[in-house]
Design a protein around this motif. Structure first.
Motif, short mmCIF file in Angstrom:
data_model
loop_
_atom_site.label_atom_id
_atom_site.label_comp_id
_atom_site.label_asym_id
_atom_site.label_seq_id
_atom_site.Cartn_x
_atom_site.Cartn_y
_atom_site.Cartn_z
N PHE A 1 0.81 -1.21 0.00
CA PHE A 1 0.00 0.00 0.00
C PHE A 1 0.85 1.27 0.00
O PHE A 1 0.46 2.29 0.55
N VAL A 2 2.00 1.18 -0.67
CA VAL A 2 2.89 2.33 -0.73
C VAL A 2 2.24 3.54 -1.38
O VAL A 2 2.57 4.68 -1.05
N ASP A 3 1.30 3.31 -2.28
CA ASP A 3 0.60 4.42 -2.95
C ASP A 3 -0.65 4.86 -2.21
O ASP A 3 -1.36 5.76 -2.68
N GLN A 4 -0.93 4.24 -1.07
CA GLN A 4 -2.17 4.53 -0.34
C GLN A 4 -1.92 5.27 0.98
O GLN A 4 -2.84 5.42 1.78
N ILE A 5 -0.70 5.71 1.21
CA ILE A 5 -0.38 6.31 2.50
C ILE A 5 -1.21 7.56 2.78
O ILE A 5 -1.82 7.71 3.84
N GLU A 6 -1.26 8.47 1.81
CA GLU A 6 -2.02 9.70 2.02
C GLU A 6 -3.52 9.42 2.17
O GLU A 6 -4.20 10.02 3.00
N HIS A 7 -4.01 8.49 1.38
CA HIS A 7 -5.43 8.12 1.49
C HIS A 7 -5.72 7.54 2.87
O HIS A 7 -6.73 7.88 3.51
N ALA A 8 -4.83 6.65 3.34
CA ALA A 8 -5.04 6.04 4.66
C ALA A 8 -5.01 7.10 5.76
O ALA A 8 -5.81 7.07 6.70
N ARG A 9 -4.08 8.05 5.63
CA ARG A 9 -3.99 9.12 6.63
C ARG A 9 -5.28 9.93 6.68
O ARG A 9 -5.80 10.22 7.76
N ARG A 10 -5.79 10.29 5.50
CA ARG A 10 -7.04 11.06 5.46
C ARG A 10 -8.22 10.25 5.98
O ARG A 10 -9.19 10.81 6.48
#
Length: 250
Positions: free
Chosen positions: A221-230
């Motif tokens: 999920f390296v491309d999902q970090i910002e989404h997960a944070r939000r």
């Protein structure tokens, strides 16, 4: 005052551990991070970090983890010995590919632990005895499996078996140390052994609840970090390739 030790289990090359530590420095002080390295001691010596220790345990180096009954008992013991004489009150364990994504995540974990009146927080915690859960069925057929828990349990029901996802967990120091001191009677998969041992020792385990959705067993999920944070994540798993390249400017 509470003080959390963040234990990071890794087998990565030094350059990747450096990047991992750089990420963690944005979320907690470096003196609250302990690297537990499963690899060559000479490589660990090259790592510029104040808190680091070696774990040399063949039961970490499994391929088919459930079937080969991968164990973290060696990790728990190494960490427990390292903690002797130090004033940490809680232990947050994380595999190298589970990373914090929200500032103050340790404080959030402490608050949730107290709200749940728990000694241990575990992801995807569930009771599995008497079910068709594959890990449970595999172990239930092993001679002595139930007798082991019965031999020391303080519980009324001594046949309870719990399961958790092993990538990360949060422990009060006492629960961590006492669990670390136990001896496996024979190899038992860590996702059953750790929570079931703590339960039968009398400690209160609770699930992470809403945070479970940010912890997965497969993928990257390296491309999902910002989404997960939000989306409210405190930590995220798995993020396997972030340490392979220079970190992006944050």
């Amino acid at each position: 005052m509470s003080r959390v030790l963040n234990v990071l289990l890794t087998h990565q090359p030094v350059a990747q551990m450096d990047r991992m530590l750089a990420w963690w420095r944005d979320y907690c002080p470096p003196e609250n991070v302990l690297i537990v390295f499963n690899g060559d001691e000479k490589l660990l010596a090259q790592l510029d970090h104040p808190h680091k220790t070696l774990v040399d345990d063949p039961r970490l180096r499994t391929v088919k983890h459930p079937r080969e009954r991968q164990s973290y008992t060696g990790v728990w013991r190494v960490v427990s010995r390292w903690l002797e004489g130090r004033d940490y009150t809680h232990v947050h364990f994380a595999e190298y590919d589970q990373l914090p994504v929200t500032p103050g995540f340790n404080e959030r974990q402490l608050t949730y632990l107290e709200e749940e009146r728990a000694d241990v927080l575990a992801f995807q915690l569930q009771r599995v005895d008497g079910t068709s859960q594959p890990h449970y069925l595999y172990h239930a057929a092993l001679p002595g499996f139930f007798k082991h828990w019965e031999s020391f349990s303080v519980r009324h029901d001594r046949r309870v078996v719990l399961s958790m996802f092993g990538s990360g967990s949060f422990w009060k120091r006492g629960a961590f140390d006492v669990t670390a001191a136990r001896t496996e009677p024979f190899p038992i998969y860590l996702e059953l052994y750790l929570p079931t041992t703590a339960h039968h020792l009398g400690y209160r385990l609770r699930d992470w609840g809403d945070q479970n959705r940010h912890i997965n067993s497969l993928g990257d999920f390296v491309d999902q970090i910002e989404h997960a944070r939000r989306d409210g994540a405190w930590t995220l798993h798995p993020v396997k390739t972030l340490w392979n390249q220079p970190l992006p400017t944050r």
